[in-house]
Design a protein around this motif. Structure first.
Motif, short mmCIF file in Angstrom:
data_model
loop_
_atom_site.label_atom_id
_atom_site.label_comp_id
_atom_site.label_asym_id
_atom_site.label_seq_id
_atom_site.Cartn_x
_atom_site.Cartn_y
_atom_site.Cartn_z
N GLY A 110 30.82 -2.93 -4.03
CA GLY A 110 29.56 -3.41 -4.58
C GLY A 110 29.83 -4.62 -5.46
O GLY A 110 30.97 -4.94 -5.77
N ARG A 111 28.76 -5.29 -5.85
CA ARG A 111 28.89 -6.50 -6.66
C ARG A 111 28.71 -6.16 -8.13
O ARG A 111 27.60 -5.91 -8.58
CB ARG A 111 27.85 -7.53 -6.24
N PRO A 112 29.82 -6.18 -8.90
CA PRO A 112 29.69 -5.88 -10.33
C PRO A 112 28.97 -6.99 -11.07
O PRO A 112 28.94 -8.14 -10.61
CB PRO A 112 31.13 -5.78 -10.81
N SER A 113 28.42 -6.66 -12.20
CA SER A 113 27.80 -7.66 -13.07
C SER A 113 28.87 -8.57 -13.66
O SER A 113 28.68 -9.77 -13.77
CB SER A 113 27.03 -6.96 -14.19
N SER A 114 30.00 -7.97 -14.06
CA SER A 114 31.12 -8.75 -14.61
C SER A 114 32.42 -8.00 -14.38
O SER A 114 32.43 -6.79 -14.21
CB SER A 114 30.93 -9.00 -16.11
N VAL A 115 33.52 -8.76 -14.37
CA VAL A 115 34.86 -8.18 -14.29
C VAL A 115 35.68 -8.82 -15.40
O VAL A 115 35.81 -10.04 -15.47
CB VAL A 115 35.53 -8.44 -12.93
N THR A 116 36.21 -7.98 -16.27
CA THR A 116 37.10 -8.42 -17.34
C THR A 116 38.50 -8.00 -16.94
O THR A 116 38.74 -6.83 -16.67
CB THR A 116 36.71 -7.75 -18.68
N LEU A 117 39.42 -8.95 -16.90
CA LEU A 117 40.80 -8.67 -16.48
C LEU A 117 41.68 -8.45 -17.70
O LEU A 117 41.74 -9.27 -18.60
CB LEU A 117 41.35 -9.81 -15.63
#
Length: 169
Positions: A116-123
């Motif tokens: 799915g398409r996340p709102s944001s990804v923090t690495l």
């Protein structure tokens, strides 16, 4: 050149503090944490516990998403990824132990977006070895490390978590 071990606990404390600040700044109050097998899962578990999150932890095994899969073949210890929650529109904290070329993270993002398409990804990563081949940077990292050409770093764990720096065979 570097040799010996590094304090994982002090790196985790630094990462946790920076991650909390970043989540507040981005107004993220209930992130989902996903660790990349194997070391990333161990670090994700520690961050998850310290952040006192209620959602379960997700795990990714990016073996089938690697861009060198046809060259290296299937690793005998491939395990299934496990994402026990919907990722669509959610804020994800993606955790790995070491970022070097950026290729593992690229593979993880490809797999993650299949869910799915996340709102944001923090690495978040424990170590940045600064040998990028792709334009991917960690938002939060414990430390940068420059290794000699014949050195390697390995995270062992999960209890205790230790970083070992050694000479390649």
């Amino acid at each position: 050149m570097v040799s010996g071990t590094l304090s994982v606990e002090s790196l985790l404390d630094k990462m946790l503090s920076e991650l909390k600040t970043l989540l507040i700044h981005r107004q993220i109050d209930a992130p989902l944490i996903i660790g990349i097998r194997t070391g990333g899962i161990w670090i994700a578990e520690r961050l998850h516990t310290e952040l006192a999150l209620e959602s379960p932890i997700g795990t990714l095994d990016i073996s089938f998403y690697r861009d060198d899969f046809s060259q290296i073949g299937l690793h005998p210890k491939v395990q299934a990824s496990h994402i026990p929650f919907a990722t669509e529109g959610r804020d994800i904290v993606l955790v790995d132990d070491v970022i070097m070329s950026g290729r593992t993270i690229r593979a993880a993002l490809n797999e993650l977006f299949d869910y799915g398409r996340p709102s944001s990804v923090t690495l978040v990563t424990l170590l940045d070895l600064q040998r990028r081949q792709l334009p991917i940077q960690a938002d939060v990292y414990g430390s940068t490390l420059s290794l000699g050409p014949n050195q390697q770093v390995k995270l062992t764990g999960p209890n205790p978590l230790e970083l070992e720096i050694s000479q390649k065979d």
